[in-house]
Design an enzyme around this catalytic site. Structure first.
Site, mmCIF file in Angstrom:
data_model
loop_
_atom_site.group_PDB
_atom_site.id
_atom_site.type_symbol
_atom_site.label_atom_id
_atom_site.label_comp_id
_atom_site.label_asym_id
_atom_site.label_seq_id
_atom_site.Cartn_x
_atom_site.Cartn_y
_atom_site.Cartn_z
ATOM 1 N N LYS A 2 0.682 -1.128 -0.062
ATOM 2 C CA LYS A 2 0.050 -0.002 0.154
ATOM 3 C C LYS A 2 0.917 1.414 0.295
ATOM 4 O O LYS A 2 0.787 2.008 -1.067
ATOM 5 C CB LYS A 2 -0.844 0.062 1.311
ATOM 6 N N ARG A 9 -9.560 0.874 8.564
ATOM 7 C CA ARG A 9 -9.222 -0.616 8.954
ATOM 8 C C ARG A 9 -10.230 -1.410 9.552
ATOM 9 O O ARG A 9 -9.991 -2.728 9.882
ATOM 10 C CB ARG A 9 -8.135 -0.566 10.011
ATOM 11 N N ARG A 33 11.954 -5.516 5.018
ATOM 12 C CA ARG A 33 11.491 -4.046 4.328
ATOM 13 C C ARG A 33 12.703 -3.131 5.235
ATOM 14 O O ARG A 33 12.867 -3.223 6.581
ATOM 15 C CB ARG A 33 10.162 -3.649 4.923
ATOM 16 N N ARG A 41 11.390 -1.155 10.574
ATOM 17 C CA ARG A 41 10.400 -0.584 11.677
ATOM 18 C C ARG A 41 10.231 -1.738 12.758
ATOM 19 O O ARG A 41 10.513 -2.904 12.653
ATOM 20 C CB ARG A 41 9.282 -0.716 10.823
ATOM 21 N N ARG A 51 -0.133 -8.650 13.437
ATOM 22 C CA ARG A 51 -0.406 -7.721 12.597
ATOM 23 C C ARG A 51 -1.375 -8.467 11.525
ATOM 24 O O ARG A 51 -2.661 -7.897 11.097
ATOM 25 C CB ARG A 51 0.360 -6.809 11.888
#
Ligand code: AP5
Length: 238
Positions: free
Chosen positions: A30, A105, A144, A177, A188
């Site tokens: 996203k 969400r 990431r 992160r 998550r």
């Protein structure tokens, strides 16, 4: 879900005043796609995750409250996020169109969004769902890297920076992160399935949902998204 096929004609720098939601699980891409799309089509990019992380790093009251939930991989309470969204929507750049990344969400947030937009005589045009498999998500999130200055996403293997741990765009330092640890990624994903996956049906029922297979390489995904937007614009010309 709608599937549209035709070569895209929208070009970089084209201006389109549209309101788009990018929907999908953590790691679907996203943020990556929203950033590219916003730059190419001159739209505001509204990422609730980025706004929350910025607040957390500045140590604001909102940031301090949010951090606790984000580090656990849980959703930040709707009331906090809604206040933040309303504030963001009071800025003038949203008048020329925007891409929402990470909001809504859950159904409650979707309803809040409808209210906030209605007050401004606006509505959502398209909801683009980035359909991604779980194995791809885990591979993406565990590798990431994010730029500490401009927020651009990289990936250790899929999209490595030219210079180690340095942003290609602005030279900022790259970091991992805190919520990209294995245990937090699992949490998550659970939260996404429980709280957010129902939004696909919600927007399908409103005939706003368009689906893209997001397991493909990023340039193919963006081309497909642009093609869908282009088709949408064509079919909605007055
Ligand atoms: P947020 O920052 O929104 O995280 P997320 O939804 O979990 O999504 P991610 O940012 O992890 O993934 P992405 O889909 O953007 O993928 P990306 O492009 O980075 O939210 C973080 C937290 O904030 C939440 O957990 C929650 O606590 C809180 N929060 C935020 N919004 C909230 C809300 N509305 N309500 C309540 N709480 C909220 O890509 C991932 C990696 O893959 C990158 O390394 C990238 O380079 C790579 N990649 C991307 N696309 C491709 C591709 N096509 N091929 C290969 N690699 C790719």
């Amino acid at each position: 879900m709608k599937v549209l096929l035709r070569p895209a004609v929208l070009k970089a720098g084209d201006k389109i005043n549209m309101r788009i939601i990018l929907l999908g699980p953590p790691g679907a891409g996203k943020g990556t796609q929203a950033k590219t799309l916003a730059e190419r089509l001159n739209l505001a990019h509204i990422s609730t995750g980025d706004i929350l992380r910025e607040n957390a790093s500045k140590g604001t009251q909102l940031g301090q409250q949010a951090k606790e939930y984000m580090n656990k991989g849980a959703l930040v309470p709707d009331t906090l996020v809604s206040q933040m969204l309303t504030q963001r929507f009071s800025q003038p750049d949203i008048q020329s169109g925007f891409i929402l990344d990470g909001y809504p969400r859950n159904i409650n947030q979707a309803e809040t969004l409808d209210d906030v937009l209605k007050q401004r005589n606006m509505g959502i045009d398209m909801v683009i769902y980035l359909d991604t498999s779980e194995s791809v998500i885990i591979q993406r999130l565990s590798g990431r890297l994010v730029c500490s200055l401009c927020g651009r996403n990289f990936h250790i293997k899929n999209m490595p920076p030219e210079k180690e741990m340095t942003c290609d765009d602005c030279g900022g330092r790259l970091y991992q992160r805190t919520d990209d640890k294995e245990e937090t990624i699992k949490k998550r994903l659970e939260v996404y399935k429980k709280e957010s996956s129902g939004l696909v049906q919600h927007y399908q029922e409103k005939s706003k949902l368009f689906s893209v297979s997001a397991d493909q390489e990023a340039p193919m995904v963006i081309n497909k998204i642009i093609q869908l937007i282009d088709e949408y614009n064509d079919s909605h010309k007055k």
